[in-house]
Design a protein around this motif. Structure first.
Motif, mmCIF file in Angstrom:
data_model
loop_
_atom_site.group_PDB
_atom_site.id
_atom_site.type_symbol
_atom_site.label_atom_id
_atom_site.label_comp_id
_atom_site.label_asym_id
_atom_site.label_seq_id
_atom_site.Cartn_x
_atom_site.Cartn_y
_atom_site.Cartn_z
ATOM 1 N N GLY A 127 0.862 -0.878 -0.006
ATOM 2 C CA GLY A 127 0.018 -0.114 0.010
ATOM 3 C C GLY A 127 0.855 1.249 -0.038
ATOM 4 O O GLY A 127 2.163 1.004 0.213
ATOM 5 N N SER A 128 0.301 2.533 -0.170
ATOM 6 C CA SER A 128 0.974 3.528 -0.462
ATOM 7 C C SER A 128 -0.024 4.710 0.482
ATOM 8 O O SER A 128 -0.502 5.813 -0.131
ATOM 9 N N PRO A 129 0.165 4.732 1.627
ATOM 10 C CA PRO A 129 -0.478 5.859 2.540
ATOM 11 C C PRO A 129 0.340 6.987 2.580
ATOM 12 O O PRO A 129 1.543 7.012 2.393
ATOM 13 N N ARG A 130 -0.314 8.295 2.975
ATOM 14 C CA ARG A 130 0.621 9.306 3.178
ATOM 15 C C ARG A 130 0.436 9.809 4.537
ATOM 16 O O ARG A 130 -0.535 10.107 5.019
ATOM 17 N N LEU A 131 1.278 10.206 5.210
ATOM 18 C CA LEU A 131 1.266 10.653 6.590
ATOM 19 C C LEU A 131 1.267 12.228 6.542
ATOM 20 O O LEU A 131 2.164 12.772 5.769
ATOM 21 N N SER A 132 0.608 12.942 7.337
ATOM 22 C CA SER A 132 0.825 14.363 7.485
ATOM 23 C C SER A 132 1.190 14.727 8.849
ATOM 24 O O SER A 132 0.866 14.220 9.935
ATOM 25 N N CYS A 133 1.864 15.876 9.145
ATOM 26 C CA CYS A 133 2.062 16.267 10.191
ATOM 27 C C CYS A 133 2.050 18.016 10.161
ATOM 28 O O CYS A 133 2.662 18.724 9.399
ATOM 29 N N PHE A 136 8.468 28.271 11.997
ATOM 30 C CA PHE A 136 9.684 28.122 11.241
ATOM 31 C C PHE A 136 10.631 27.413 11.673
ATOM 32 O O PHE A 136 11.295 27.523 12.834
ATOM 33 N N ASN A 137 10.663 25.979 11.330
ATOM 34 C CA ASN A 137 11.489 24.926 11.751
ATOM 35 C C ASN A 137 12.384 24.670 10.482
ATOM 36 O O ASN A 137 12.078 23.913 9.566
ATOM 37 N N LEU A 138 13.704 25.047 10.798
ATOM 38 C CA LEU A 138 14.774 24.706 9.892
ATOM 39 C C LEU A 138 14.848 23.275 9.323
ATOM 40 O O LEU A 138 15.033 22.899 7.940
ATOM 41 N N ARG A 139 14.676 22.330 10.265
ATOM 42 C CA ARG A 139 14.822 21.008 10.001
ATOM 43 C C ARG A 139 13.598 20.183 10.602
ATOM 44 O O ARG A 139 13.172 20.271 11.779
ATOM 45 N N MET A 140 13.109 19.306 9.682
ATOM 46 C CA MET A 140 11.847 18.537 10.259
ATOM 47 C C MET A 140 12.132 16.900 9.914
ATOM 48 O O MET A 140 13.029 16.814 8.743
ATOM 49 N N GLY A 141 11.671 16.114 10.378
ATOM 50 C CA GLY A 141 11.796 14.857 10.270
ATOM 51 C C GLY A 141 10.773 13.913 10.710
ATOM 52 O O GLY A 141 9.795 14.178 11.489
ATOM 53 N N SER A 176 8.627 15.428 2.401
ATOM 54 C CA SER A 176 8.162 16.710 1.504
ATOM 55 C C SER A 176 7.554 17.800 2.743
ATOM 56 O O SER A 176 6.997 17.133 3.711
ATOM 57 N N ARG A 177 7.449 19.148 2.247
ATOM 58 C CA ARG A 177 6.780 20.038 3.306
ATOM 59 C C ARG A 177 6.306 21.255 2.200
ATOM 60 O O ARG A 177 6.760 21.382 1.642
ATOM 61 N N ASP A 178 5.052 21.491 3.092
ATOM 62 C CA ASP A 178 4.476 22.790 2.351
ATOM 63 C C ASP A 178 4.562 24.044 3.449
ATOM 64 O O ASP A 178 3.924 24.025 4.533
ATOM 65 N N THR A 179 5.565 24.740 3.142
ATOM 66 C CA THR A 179 5.834 25.841 3.889
ATOM 67 C C THR A 179 4.582 26.944 4.075
ATOM 68 O O THR A 179 4.729 27.600 5.060
ATOM 69 N N ASP A 180 3.801 26.838 3.294
ATOM 70 C CA ASP A 180 2.601 27.998 3.302
ATOM 71 C C ASP A 180 1.483 27.263 4.257
ATOM 72 O O ASP A 180 0.825 28.139 4.981
ATOM 73 N N THR A 181 1.403 25.951 4.107
ATOM 74 C CA THR A 181 0.381 25.414 5.216
ATOM 75 C C THR A 181 1.080 25.101 6.568
ATOM 76 O O THR A 181 0.550 24.467 7.351
ATOM 77 N N ASN A 182 2.390 24.855 6.512
ATOM 78 C CA ASN A 182 3.219 24.314 7.730
ATOM 79 C C ASN A 182 2.859 22.946 7.853
ATOM 80 O O ASN A 182 2.617 22.431 9.092
ATOM 81 N N ILE A 183 2.771 22.006 6.901
ATOM 82 C CA ILE A 183 2.522 20.633 6.894
ATOM 83 C C ILE A 183 3.714 19.846 6.397
ATOM 84 O O ILE A 183 4.229 20.126 5.031
ATOM 85 N N LEU A 184 3.976 18.928 7.084
ATOM 86 C CA LEU A 184 5.097 17.971 6.471
ATOM 87 C C LEU A 184 4.415 16.717 6.346
ATOM 88 O O LEU A 184 3.628 16.195 7.043
ATOM 89 N N TYR A 185 5.037 16.178 5.248
ATOM 90 C CA TYR A 185 4.562 14.858 4.632
ATOM 91 C C TYR A 185 5.417 13.867 4.415
ATOM 92 O O TYR A 185 6.749 14.079 4.552
ATOM 93 N N LEU A 186 4.842 12.605 4.701
ATOM 94 C CA LEU A 186 5.681 11.360 4.302
ATOM 95 C C LEU A 186 4.847 10.389 3.649
ATOM 96 O O LEU A 186 3.764 9.856 4.068
ATOM 97 N N GLN A 187 5.070 10.577 2.180
ATOM 98 C CA GLN A 187 4.629 9.797 1.475
ATOM 99 C C GLN A 187 5.209 8.024 1.343
ATOM 100 O O GLN A 187 6.651 8.223 1.181
ATOM 101 N N MET A 188 4.534 7.156 1.801
ATOM 102 C CA MET A 188 4.955 5.839 1.759
ATOM 103 C C MET A 188 4.527 5.033 0.683
ATOM 104 O O MET A 188 3.478 4.764 0.603
ATOM 105 N N ASN A 189 5.382 4.296 -0.021
ATOM 106 C CA ASN A 189 4.961 3.273 -1.188
ATOM 107 C C ASN A 189 5.420 2.020 -0.630
ATOM 108 O O ASN A 189 6.575 1.984 -0.139
ATOM 109 N N CYS A 229 6.633 12.669 14.125
ATOM 110 C CA CYS A 229 6.945 13.962 13.436
ATOM 111 C C CYS A 229 7.700 14.816 14.666
ATOM 112 O O CYS A 229 7.431 14.756 15.634
ATOM 113 N N ALA A 230 8.873 15.289 14.081
ATOM 114 C CA ALA A 230 9.816 16.052 14.931
ATOM 115 C C ALA A 230 10.396 17.420 14.077
ATOM 116 O O ALA A 230 10.598 17.387 12.896
ATOM 117 N N ALA A 231 10.608 18.382 15.066
ATOM 118 C CA ALA A 231 11.079 19.576 14.400
ATOM 119 C C ALA A 231 12.006 20.087 15.313
ATOM 120 O O ALA A 231 12.321 19.960 16.348
#
Length: 118
Positions: free
Chosen positions: A16-22, A29-34, A70-83, A95-97
């Motif tokens: 499967g291929s779910p996507r996580l959001s954070c 403003f988080n320079l690094r996210m993971g 990936s991340r959307d800096t406009d909406t402050n959402i971090l994603y993890l697409q898992m395939n 999720c961490a920042a």
């Protein structure tokens, strides 16, 4: 600190291929996210990171080629697409920042469970 809330986990079949959001609030403003994960009986491990300024991405060998951070800096959402998920990917995903590019993360979400059935 940032307040982080993960979503998108659940029970998924292998392949499967779910996507996580954070979603981040507070300090946005988080320079690094993971993304990290912790499987039952195992230590928490780093899955992927992304730098806000350079766009640099790091992936653990176990997910390289299958996961995309990936991340959307406009909406402050971090994603993890898992395939192509595998049962070995079963874990709680966190999720961490951090406001810095190095050192420890200072903000953590509560996690979202991903269970992969074979």
């Amino acid at each position: 600190q940032a307040q982080l809330v993960e979503s998108g986990g659940g029970l998924v079949q292998a392949g499967g291929s779910p996507r996580l959001s954070c979603t981040a609030s507070g300090r946005t403003f988080n320079l690094r996210m993971g993304w990290f994960r912790q499987a039952p009986g195992k230590e928490r491990e780093l899955v992927a990171t992304i730098n806000r300024i350079t766009g640099y991405r790091y992936y653990a060998d176990s997910v390289l080629g299958r996961f995309t951070i990936s991340r959307d800096t406009d909406t402050n959402i971090l994603y993890l697409q898992m395939n192509n998920l595998k049962p070995a990917d079963t874990a709680v995903y966190y999720c961490a920042a951090s406001p810095r590019d190095i050192g420890t993360y200072d903000s953590w979400g509560h996690g979202t469970q991903v269970t992969v059935s074979s």
